[in-house]
Design an enzyme around this catalytic site. Structure first.
Site, PDB file in Angstrom:
ATOM      1  N   TRP A   1      -6.952  -8.745  -7.706  1.00 60.07           N
ATOM      2  CA  TRP A   1      -6.741  -9.761  -6.852  1.00 60.07           C
ATOM      3  C   TRP A   1      -5.109 -10.292  -6.814  1.00 60.07           C
ATOM      4  O   TRP A   1      -4.911 -10.623  -7.832  1.00 60.07           O
ATOM      5  CB  TRP A   1      -7.583 -11.080  -7.121  1.00 60.07           C
ATOM      6  CG  TRP A   1      -7.576 -12.203  -5.815  1.00 60.07           C
ATOM      7  CD1 TRP A   1      -7.816 -11.981  -4.543  1.00 60.07           C
ATOM      8  CD2 TRP A   1      -7.516 -13.386  -6.231  1.00 60.07           C
ATOM      9  NE1 TRP A   1      -7.781 -13.392  -3.904  1.00 60.07           N
ATOM     10  CE2 TRP A   1      -7.626 -14.163  -5.011  1.00 60.07           C
ATOM     11  CE3 TRP A   1      -7.364 -14.224  -7.417  1.00 60.07           C
ATOM     12  CZ2 TRP A   1      -7.496 -15.625  -5.021  1.00 60.07           C
ATOM     13  CZ3 TRP A   1      -7.593 -15.650  -7.244  1.00 60.07           C
ATOM     14  CH2 TRP A   1      -7.425 -16.326  -6.043  1.00 60.07           C
TER      15      TRP A   1
ATOM     16  N   ASP B   1     -13.157 -13.357 -15.077  1.00 60.04           N
ATOM     17  CA  ASP B   1     -13.205 -13.951 -13.827  1.00 60.04           C
ATOM     18  C   ASP B   1     -14.546 -13.763 -13.145  1.00 60.04           C
ATOM     19  O   ASP B   1     -14.990 -12.514 -12.777  1.00 60.04           O
ATOM     20  CB  ASP B   1     -12.025 -13.520 -12.888  1.00 60.04           C
ATOM     21  CG  ASP B   1     -11.862 -14.450 -11.686  1.00 60.04           C
ATOM     22  OD1 ASP B   1     -12.630 -15.098 -11.489  1.00 60.04           O
ATOM     23  OD2 ASP B   1     -10.937 -13.967 -10.966  1.00 60.04           O
TER      24      ASP B   1
ATOM     25  N   LYS C   1     -18.234 -19.121  -3.201  1.00 62.60           N
ATOM     26  CA  LYS C   1     -19.033 -17.890  -2.211  1.00 62.60           C
ATOM     27  C   LYS C   1     -20.444 -18.333  -2.575  1.00 62.60           C
ATOM     28  O   LYS C   1     -21.120 -18.322  -1.514  1.00 62.60           O
ATOM     29  CB  LYS C   1     -18.615 -16.622  -2.898  1.00 62.60           C
ATOM     30  CG  LYS C   1     -17.368 -15.954  -2.181  1.00 62.60           C
ATOM     31  CD  LYS C   1     -16.109 -16.475  -2.944  1.00 62.60           C
ATOM     32  CE  LYS C   1     -15.041 -15.921  -2.359  1.00 62.60           C
ATOM     33  NZ  LYS C   1     -13.567 -16.322  -2.857  1.00 62.60           N
TER      34      LYS C   1
HETATM   35  C1  LMR Z   1     -10.357 -13.243  -1.511  1.00 67.35           C
HETATM   36  O1  LMR Z   1      -9.846 -12.432  -1.838  1.00 67.35           O
HETATM   37  O2  LMR Z   1     -10.148 -12.967   0.244  1.00 67.35           O
HETATM   38  C2  LMR Z   1     -10.894 -14.678  -1.848  1.00 67.35           C
HETATM   39  O3  LMR Z   1     -10.986 -14.508  -3.106  1.00 67.35           O
HETATM   40  C3  LMR Z   1     -10.234 -15.692  -1.037  1.00 67.35           C
HETATM   41  C4  LMR Z   1      -8.951 -15.800  -1.383  1.00 67.35           C
HETATM   42  O4  LMR Z   1      -8.623 -17.121  -1.882  1.00 67.35           O
HETATM   43  O5  LMR Z   1      -8.100 -15.019  -1.550  1.00 67.35           O
END
Ligand code: LMR
Length: 398
Positions: free
Chosen positions: A131, A211, A246
């Site tokens: 992420w 996570d 979520k």
């Molecule tokens: C995402 O990756 O789209 C979600 O976790 C929302 C975010 O805050 O980025």
């Protein structure tokens, strides 16, 4: 003199920025597969009925808006740690504690500052890819950030490469692992893979930070917690970030927690004192509403059952959209090429589409994916699968 003259503009957030572009797009058939939010058949991100019912109760029963403590709502903390570790986990007696945070992102930031302040010199290792906000949160906290391979060039999970790199990490470093529904790829480790990772974590004396943002969206509430519980049982110390965005549909209420497991009760109090102190500087005390909603649901048998049914429904819908998309690609001869979409778990799919194909999808077909090729499958609708498959086929044809 202008105080702000030297302030330069930075690029927008790669995920949230997409929402703005999508909203500005006038094409009536536009499709938003960017930010990770669940959508129902009407294209809405629903408030679960269990949440609405809990909110009604809170409206009647709430007597004060005074601050909640530095670790947040105690009942929320207890019930959430039971959800993560299992209700009868002996760790809950004295070796595990939660600190409520503004969402899972807040929990990550708290973990980052805790590592920076209390474990100086430790680096953190992230999956490649991960992420994007993982990258910036830990870098901003001043940690040395490294990467271990996760998904290889052929868009396949590469556990051998992952283990090979983890096996040579500096002793004592932190390794961030995704409990389930890996973001951005959707590729999850098997139970055997997790056992292998655990052996390396033990051998290198690494500190895992797991996570856990999508509990209930992969294979089920309990199944998704399997790896977290395996690690909690096998290791004396562990950090877990948990999000209710979520699974409770509480996105904007910013509800999450950092869960810490320590070797003994005494050390838990030391660590928690540090977390409260760091949190005080970050956000003082956490927002109350979302945590009160979660606590109300989890403490009430009827609301809990209602919520679980709704969560199961969301998970099943996403799983069927995955298979539906693979089927919709079949007439174009692309079902094999995109078969991984049916195997991946959770909201996201690393499609394997290139940045230029993603750009064409956006510019020519008003289909919004993250530049990495990540699609939020949970943003799809069964009625639109053919439209999406057609657009993918056209950008893949050239
Ligand atoms: C995402 O990756 O789209 C979600 O976790 C929302 C975010 O805050 O980025």
């Amino acid at each position: 003199m202008s105080h702000f003259a030297q302030v330069a503009r930075v690029p927008g957030d790669p995920i949230l920025g997409l929402l703005e572009a999508y909203r500005a797009d006038r094409n009536p058939t536009k499709l938003d597969l960017g930010v990770g939010v669940y959508k129902d058949a009407l294209g809405l991100t629903p408030i679960p009925r269990a949440v609405k019912l809990a909110e009604q109760r809170l409206l009647d029963s709430e007597t004060s808006k005074s601050y909640i403590g530095g670790h947040g709502d105690a009942l929320f903390g207890t019930l959430l740690s039971q959800l993560v570790l299992g209700a009868d986990n002996p760790l809950l007696e004295s070796r595990a504690g939660t600190t409520q945070t503004p969402g899972g992102t807040g929990a990550l930031r708290l973990a980052a500052d805790f590592i920076g302040h209390c474990l100086p010199g430790r680096g953190i290792w992230l999956s490649d890819p991960t992420w994007p906000i993982h990258e910036s949160i830990f870098a901003e906290a001043g940690l040395r950030v490294g990467h271990y391979p996760y998904v290889g060039a052929a868009n396949r999970l590469d556990v051998e490469a992952m283990i090979a790199v983890l096996s040579h990490l500096p002793q004592g470093d932190v390794v961030l692992l995704h409990a389930c529904c890996h973001n951005p790829t959707g590729f999850d480790l098997s139970q055997d893979d997790w056992r292998r990772v655990l052996e390396v974590v033990k051998a290198r004396e690494l500190l895992p930070l797991i996570d856990f943002a999508y509990q209930g969206f992969g294979d089920g509430l309990e199944q998704d917690a399997w790896a977290v519980r395996l690690f909690a049982e096998a290791l004396p110390e562990l950090l877990v970030t948990s999000s209710c965005s979520k699974n409770f549909g509480l996105y904007r209420e910013r509800t999450g927690a950092l869960l810490v497991c320590t070797a003994d009760a005494e050390k838990l109090q030391d660590v928690r004192s540090q977390l409260a102190s760091i949190a005080r500087n970050l956000w003082s005390t956490p927002p109350a509403h979302g945590a009160a909603v979660v606590a109300t649901i989890l403490a009430d048998a009827q609301l809990r059952t209602q919520w679980r049914t709704e969560l199961d429904g969301m998970r099943r819908r996403v799983a069927s959209l995955r298979l539906g998309l693979v089927e919709a690609l079949r007439p174009y001869g692309l079902a094999e090429r995109f078969a991984h979409i049916g195997v991946q778990r959770g909201m996201f799919s690393y499609t394997g589409l290139s940045p230029s194909q993603v750009q064409r999808l956006r510019e020519e077909y008003s289909v919004y994916l993250v530049g990495s090729g990540r699609a939020n499958v949970a943003g799809l609708d069964a009625e639109r699968l053919d439209q999406l498959a057609g657009a993918i086929a056209r950008v893949c044809a050239d």
